[in-house]
Design an enzyme around this catalytic site. Structure first.
Site, PDB file in Angstrom:
ATOM      1  CD  GLU A   1       1.174  -3.880  13.187  1.00  0.00           C
ATOM      2  OE1 GLU A   1       0.477  -2.980  12.725  1.00  0.00           O
ATOM      3  OE2 GLU A   1       2.087  -4.414  12.522  1.00  0.00           O
TER       4      GLU A   1
ATOM      5  NE  ARG B   1      -2.448  -1.292   3.351  1.00  0.00           N
ATOM      6  CZ  ARG B   1      -2.608  -2.335   4.139  1.00  0.00           C
ATOM      7  NH1 ARG B   1      -3.397  -3.319   3.772  1.00  0.00           N
ATOM      8  NH2 ARG B   1      -2.007  -2.406   5.301  1.00  0.00           N
TER       9      ARG B   1
END
Length: 170
Positions: free
Chosen positions: A95, A58
């Site tokens: 994460e 992205r």
């Protein structure tokens, strides 16, 4: 423009307890997309950026148009096995686990002024890995530009010493 109103919030994605901020609803709005690129261009217009490094995938959406507007080159930072020439590679934590990023060894020259671009700053692991790659090539990091920052995850701390800009903060 209030970008938050155009970002879809998806609960329990990609796993229970996570609130996912889906930027595709923002990107499909032509006025908002143009505004994002214009806003980021305004921040970096006078910084003499030679290359914009976009982080897969992205970051390509933000980085490509930003490089165009700044009159800079665009350098993709990709997952291992996606770049055909000699690379530098760095492993990092994120994460939900760990990953690696790679950059072509000839992508940036010594002391070139570089802007790192991605859609999201969360824990900062991915952006810090990109910083590491650019530094290995001798680039001068001017800053890091993001569409969204998740402030509670303190990713900015891994980018200490660098200018960090995010258009939306949660």
């Amino acid at each position: 423009m209030n970008y938050k109103t155009l970002i879809r919030e998806v609960p329990d994605y990609p796993k229970p307890g996570i609130l996912f901020y889906d930027i595709t609803t923002l990107l499909k709005d032509r006025s908002a997309f143009r505004s994002i690129i214009d806003d980021l261009t305004g921040i970096y217009r006078d910084k003499n950026i030679a290359k914009v490094v976009g982080i897969e995938s992205r970051g390509f959406i933000i980085g490509g148009p930003l490089a165009h507007q700044l009159g800079a080159g665009f350098v993709p930072v990709r997952r291992p096995g996606k770049l055909p020439a000699d690379i530098f590679e760095v492993k990092y934590n994120l994460e939900y686990g760990s990953n690696s990023l790679a950059i072509h060894r000839d992508a940036i020259t010594l002391n070139e002024r570089v802007l790192i671009a991605d859609d999201l700053l969360a824990t900062g692991g991915t952006a810090a890995a990109a910083v590491n790659l650019v530094r290995q090539l001798g680039g001068e990091i001017v800053g890091a530009a993001f569409l969204v920052e998740l402030c509670g995850l303190k990713g900015r701390e891994l980018l200490n010493g660098y200018s960090v800009q995010a258009l939306v903060q949660y």
